[in-house]
Design a protein around this motif. Structure first.
Motif, short mmCIF file in Angstrom:
data_model
loop_
_atom_site.label_atom_id
_atom_site.label_comp_id
_atom_site.label_asym_id
_atom_site.label_seq_id
_atom_site.Cartn_x
_atom_site.Cartn_y
_atom_site.Cartn_z
N SER A 110 0.84 -1.19 0.00
CA SER A 110 0.00 0.00 0.00
C SER A 110 0.88 1.24 0.00
O SER A 110 2.08 1.17 0.33
CB SER A 110 -0.89 0.00 1.24
N PRO A 111 0.35 2.41 -0.34
CA PRO A 111 1.14 3.65 -0.30
C PRO A 111 1.76 3.90 1.09
O PRO A 111 2.90 4.38 1.18
CB PRO A 111 0.12 4.73 -0.65
N LEU A 112 1.00 3.58 2.13
CA LEU A 112 1.51 3.77 3.48
C LEU A 112 2.71 2.86 3.75
O LEU A 112 3.73 3.27 4.32
CB LEU A 112 0.42 3.51 4.51
N GLU A 113 2.59 1.58 3.31
CA GLU A 113 3.69 0.63 3.51
C GLU A 113 4.92 1.05 2.72
O GLU A 113 6.06 0.95 3.21
CB GLU A 113 3.23 -0.77 3.08
N LYS A 114 4.72 1.52 1.49
CA LYS A 114 5.86 1.98 0.69
C LYS A 114 6.59 3.14 1.37
O LYS A 114 7.82 3.16 1.44
CB LYS A 114 5.37 2.42 -0.70
N ALA A 115 5.81 4.10 1.87
CA ALA A 115 6.41 5.24 2.55
C ALA A 115 7.19 4.80 3.79
O ALA A 115 8.29 5.30 4.07
CB ALA A 115 5.34 6.25 2.95
N ALA A 116 6.64 3.82 4.50
CA ALA A 116 7.30 3.33 5.71
C ALA A 116 8.60 2.61 5.36
O ALA A 116 9.65 2.84 6.00
CB ALA A 116 6.37 2.39 6.47
N TYR A 117 8.57 1.75 4.34
CA TYR A 117 9.78 1.01 3.94
C TYR A 117 10.87 1.96 3.45
O TYR A 117 12.05 1.81 3.78
CB TYR A 117 9.45 -0.01 2.85
N ILE A 118 10.48 2.95 2.66
CA ILE A 118 11.46 3.90 2.13
C ILE A 118 12.06 4.73 3.25
O ILE A 118 13.27 4.97 3.31
CB ILE A 118 10.81 4.81 1.06
N SER A 119 11.20 5.16 4.19
CA SER A 119 11.69 5.95 5.34
C SER A 119 12.66 5.13 6.18
O SER A 119 13.71 5.64 6.60
CB SER A 119 10.51 6.41 6.20
N CYS A 120 12.31 3.87 6.45
CA CYS A 120 13.20 3.00 7.22
C CYS A 120 14.52 2.78 6.51
O CYS A 120 15.59 2.77 7.13
CB CYS A 120 12.52 1.66 7.49
N SER A 121 14.44 2.63 5.18
CA SER A 121 15.66 2.43 4.39
C SER A 121 16.58 3.63 4.51
O SER A 121 17.78 3.49 4.75
CB SER A 121 15.28 2.19 2.93
N ARG A 122 16.01 4.82 4.35
CA ARG A 122 16.82 6.03 4.41
C ARG A 122 17.41 6.24 5.81
O ARG A 122 18.56 6.66 5.95
CB ARG A 122 15.97 7.24 4.00
#
Length: 283
Positions: A63-75
């Motif tokens: 989901s868009p929320l999950e994508k944002a969370a994964y990208i934020s965690c990655s960064r």
């Protein structure tokens, strides 16, 4: 320092000037906390990072929320790793060939690296790097409490502590000498190096110094002569020599040993005037 630069510097330092002892440090960090040095050029790193984020964005199962969370965690993970890498790089630049990083206590190293991931300021990173290099030189000499203190040391207080660290005097008795902090405090006179009352109180609260504005500390052993840097020695006549209102704690001494001396032009004259005011005969 960018993320790619941090990784390139670590791998380069490990492969060149630091040679064997640098490899021992990296191996020790790897075995103690699982830290892995990424090799390669900055462009390779940036491309891999961009590719990873694109994979997340294009994953239709998220989901868009999950994508944002994964990208934020990655960064966030990458930023923390590069903070650690930057500090290790600085340690590798400071480490000497006779150091023994393999003897560093695993718990000490674990605490150090866990705290290091939050340090992004370059000046503060340099302190951390030199501290790690000093621990490599003589394992067990840097107290664990200093790691905790450094996590709360901001740039302003770090600069103030650097000024105080440059207020150390060499005392001579016969052929022996010792280096001691001499820092008189008098709120009716110009502050030495611009260090004010609140800065001293804050450094005292952190545990880097002991500050007593009402009473002066006394040199425990008698001294015959003293000098600042390699300046002209003065003879001291009088017992129980007062050395001001600030003492370095054990943690403070360890941190001060990472700081390069820089002369404070007005300092030595202020110290001589202080001793004269205290009734000592200075010649």
């Amino acid at each position: 320092m960018t993320e790619g630069e941090a990784l390139t510097i670590v791998s380069g330092a490990a492969a060149s000037g630091a040679a064997d002892v640098g490899k021992h440090l990296i191996d020790k960090i790897g075995s103690a906390v699982g830290f892995c040095v990424m090799t390669g050029k900055r462009k390779d790193f940036e491309q891999a990072n961009e590719s990873y984020i694109n994979d997340i964005k294009e994953n239709k199962s998220l989901s868009p929320l999950e994508k944002a969370a994964y990208i934020s965690c990655s960064r966030e993970t990458i930023k923390k790793y590069c903070n650690q890498a930057g500090i290790v790089a600085k340690a590798l630049n400071e480490i000497q060939g006779d150091a023994h990083p393999e003897d560093i206590d695993d718990e000490w190293l674990s605490r150090f690296m866990d705290s290091a991931k939050h340090v992004s300021n370059r000046e503060i990173q340099l302190m951390w790097g030199k501290l790690l290099a000093n621990e490599c030189a003589t394992p067990g000499t840097v107290p664990k409490v200093l790691i905790s203190i450094l996590t709360n040391l901001d740039t302003s207080l770090a600069k103030t502590f650097s000024v105080i660290s440059n207020c150390r005097v060499r005392f001579f008795t016969g052929s022996n000498h010792a280096v001691k902090l001499v820092f008189p405090w008098d709120n009716t006179k110009p502050y030495i190096g611009g260090v004010d009352f609140m800065a001293l109180k804050n450094l005292d609260s952190l545990g880097l110094i002991s500050f007593d504005p009402s009473n002066a500390y006394v040199l425990k052993s008698d001294a015959e002569r003293a000098d600042y840097f390699d300046g002209k020695q003065v003879k001291i006549h009088g017992n129980g020599l007062k050395i001001g209102n600030v003492l370095l704690t054990q943690a403070g001494i360890s941190l001060a040993n990472t700081i390069s001396f820089e002369r404070i032009d007005s300092y030595w004259n202020a110290v001589i005037a202080y001793w004269n005011d205290m009734g000592y005969e200075i010649s």
